[in-house]
Design an enzyme around this catalytic site. Structure first.
Site, mmCIF file in Angstrom:
data_model
loop_
_atom_site.group_PDB
_atom_site.id
_atom_site.type_symbol
_atom_site.label_atom_id
_atom_site.label_comp_id
_atom_site.label_asym_id
_atom_site.label_seq_id
_atom_site.Cartn_x
_atom_site.Cartn_y
_atom_site.Cartn_z
ATOM 1 N N ASP A 276 22.643 29.420 -43.613
ATOM 2 C CA ASP A 276 23.509 28.485 -44.830
ATOM 3 C C ASP A 276 23.160 26.948 -44.498
ATOM 4 O O ASP A 276 22.582 26.720 -43.225
ATOM 5 C CB ASP A 276 24.937 28.658 -44.718
ATOM 6 C CG ASP A 276 25.242 29.914 -45.484
ATOM 7 O OD1 ASP A 276 24.174 30.869 -45.841
ATOM 8 O OD2 ASP A 276 26.420 30.334 -45.652
ATOM 9 N N HIS A 419 23.383 29.841 -39.738
ATOM 10 C CA HIS A 419 23.511 28.730 -40.445
ATOM 11 C C HIS A 419 22.259 28.003 -39.860
ATOM 12 O O HIS A 419 21.867 28.296 -38.690
ATOM 13 C CB HIS A 419 24.553 27.762 -39.905
ATOM 14 C CG HIS A 419 25.752 28.150 -40.396
ATOM 15 N ND1 HIS A 419 26.579 29.417 -39.864
ATOM 16 C CD2 HIS A 419 26.661 27.938 -41.553
ATOM 17 C CE1 HIS A 419 27.695 29.785 -40.790
ATOM 18 N NE2 HIS A 419 27.707 28.883 -41.698
HETATM 19 ZN ZN ZN Z 1 28.183 26.411 -45.084
#
Ligand code: ZN
Length: 470
Positions: A276, A419
């Site tokens: 992400d 992430h």
């Molecule tokens: Zn996020």
């Protein structure tokens, strides 16, 4: 401080207790008598909300450097109980001071440089049963110059107000107590909104009796109340979650948890890695180097404004056969903004994707995983959450990220949240991709996983949540 949030999560399920007789066993200790009274009761006890009748609240507020204290605890007027409560508060205080007090310098003076200032917050909830049994829950957390701790420690203590003595939890619980709580919470949290879409994928492990989450509880008038701290079962945004289990269900035979959503269609072992908050020109590219080297696929949930800024990274994600999906334009919390703002955000993100890839994103992951029943009706894409949270944003440590994945054992069908904007995540990916392949897992995109494992074409506006990816 935490009270309001706690109460808002408190689920009150008023249920009349069925008359259940306890055999005339020998009851030697007060605790055992209390236990028998609790389990034999044919009517509800008389408090459900935290009570104010546990005595007066003592408030201590000491603002000092480097350590400050904001403490609240009850004074019951019973000498033995009150001194025990004071001892509990002192234990919390001393542990905090030990952790945060600067070490003494050799000459006896306190070293202060580079030391964070910290505040200890301690609050409580009290529950009283008809039998004058008092359950006290203490909540403590700390705030330092670096911010508020995301965690709150929850401790439970029980007292007999009439006898002025402490009761030990292990003496109070009955056979099957933790087993029933475990089965009830698993069944409840995987079927009730909003919990079912948010519960962590490894909930079976987390809610296993051995994990100890059922050791701290309060007896209330209507049932046994359990609290779960942030990140224990749910994302931090859910706050502390409470569940009141009616006594009836705590005594009953354990209910069988709901069947999992569907049987796997494919026998191929699969895992979907997801990244992400990118694209990031350095770390996303390092991740892509790894995926390219091992001919593996992943899903990137990219932010529209970064898609505009780093189009080449997005094109490379796409060219390597990865799934390029949307994570909104700039990471607003969709549960907190208006429909107009959401629609404008989706449109802007869509335009960014179309400009770079010539097509719209095929899937969406809401920032913070927040997507209410209403918000999901606005999303013209399937909504993908995850079932394994590596907490990479917090640890920023490759070994810790790897451990979050490898500790789980069977990963077949799981969707792993990472992430793509941290060096540690890129480093962990370089290890995890070959590791997972060696374990026999195929690394696929989330859409591929849904199709292969569930035989389902992803539907727009449908949330594929935690227990879907088991
Ligand atoms: Zn996020």
């Amino acid at each position: 401080m935490k009270r309001k949030k706690l109460l808002s999560f408190l689920l009150i399920t008023a249920l009349l207790l069925s008359g259940c007789s306890v055999s005339a066993m020998e009851l030697s200790t007060t605790s055992e008598k209390k236990r028998a009274e609790l389990t034999a009761k044919g009517k509800p006890f008389w408090e459900t909300q935290p009570t104010k009748q546990a005595g007066e609240t003592v408030t201590v507020a000491e603002y000092d450097r480097p350590l400050s204290y904001v403490l609240q605890y009850p004074k019951t007027g019973k000498p033995a109980i009150d001194s025990r409560i004071e001892a509990i508060v002192n234990d919390v205080r001393n542990a905090f001071a030990q952790e945060y007090l600067p070490p003494a310098a050799p000459n006896g003076e306190t070293v202060r440089e580079n030391k964070t200032e910290a505040t200890l917050y301690l609050g409580y909830e009290a529950y009283l049963t008809e039998e004058k049994m008092l359950s006290l829950l203490f909540f403590d957390t700390t705030e330092t110059t670096e911010g508020m701790s995301p965690h709150t420690r929850i401790q439970a203590f029980h007292f007999d107000l009439e006898q002025d003595q402490e009761l030990l939890a292990e003496d109070l619980i009955w056979e099957g107590f933790a087993e029933n709580a475990s089965a009830y919470t698993r069944s409840y949290f995987t079927t009730a909104e909003p919990y079912c879409d948010r519960i962590f994928g490894n909930y079976n492990t987390l809610l296993a009796v051995e994990n100890g989450l059922f050791d701290r509880f309060a007896f209330t008038s209507e049932g046994v109340l359990f609290h779960f701290d942030r990140y224990e079962l749910f994302p931090g945004s859910m706050g502390i979650v409470s569940l009141l289990i009616p006594y009836e269900d705590m005594r009953a035979k354990a209910p069988i948890p709901e069947e999992e959503i569907s049987q796997p269609v494919s026998d191929r072992k699969m895992v979907a890695l997801t990244f992400d908050d990118g694209p990031n020109p350095i770390y996303t590219n390092q991740i892509l180097d790894t995926l390219e080297k091992y001919d593996a696929r992943a899903t990137f949930f990219d932010l529209g404004h970064l898609v505009e800024k780093y189009p080449d990274v997005v094109k490379r994600e796409d060219a390597l056969g990865c799934e390029v999906a949307s994570h909104s334009y700039d990471h607003k919390n969709f549960d907190k903004i208006s429909d107009e703002t959401i629609l404008a955000d989706l449109e802007k993100t869509d335009a960014a994707f179309r400009k770079v890839l010539g097509r719209s994103p095929n899937a969406f992951r809401p920032p913070y995983g927040n997507c209410s029943e209403h918000v999901k009706t606005l999303i013209p894409m399937p909504i993908y959450l995850w079932s394994v949270d590596t907490v990479d944003w917090k640890s920023r440590n490759a070994n810790a990220i790897i451990h979050e994945v490898t500790k789980l054992g069977d990963l077949d069908g799981r969707v792993i949240l990472m992430h793509g904007i941290y060096s540690a995540t890129a480093e962990a990916t370089a290890y995890l991709v070959p590791y997972l392949q060696e374990q026999g897992y195929e690394l696929v995109t989330v859409s591929e996983l849904i199709e292969a494992k569930h035989g389902e074409t992803p539907e727009n506006g449908k949330i594929y949540g935690y227990y879907y990816f088991q």
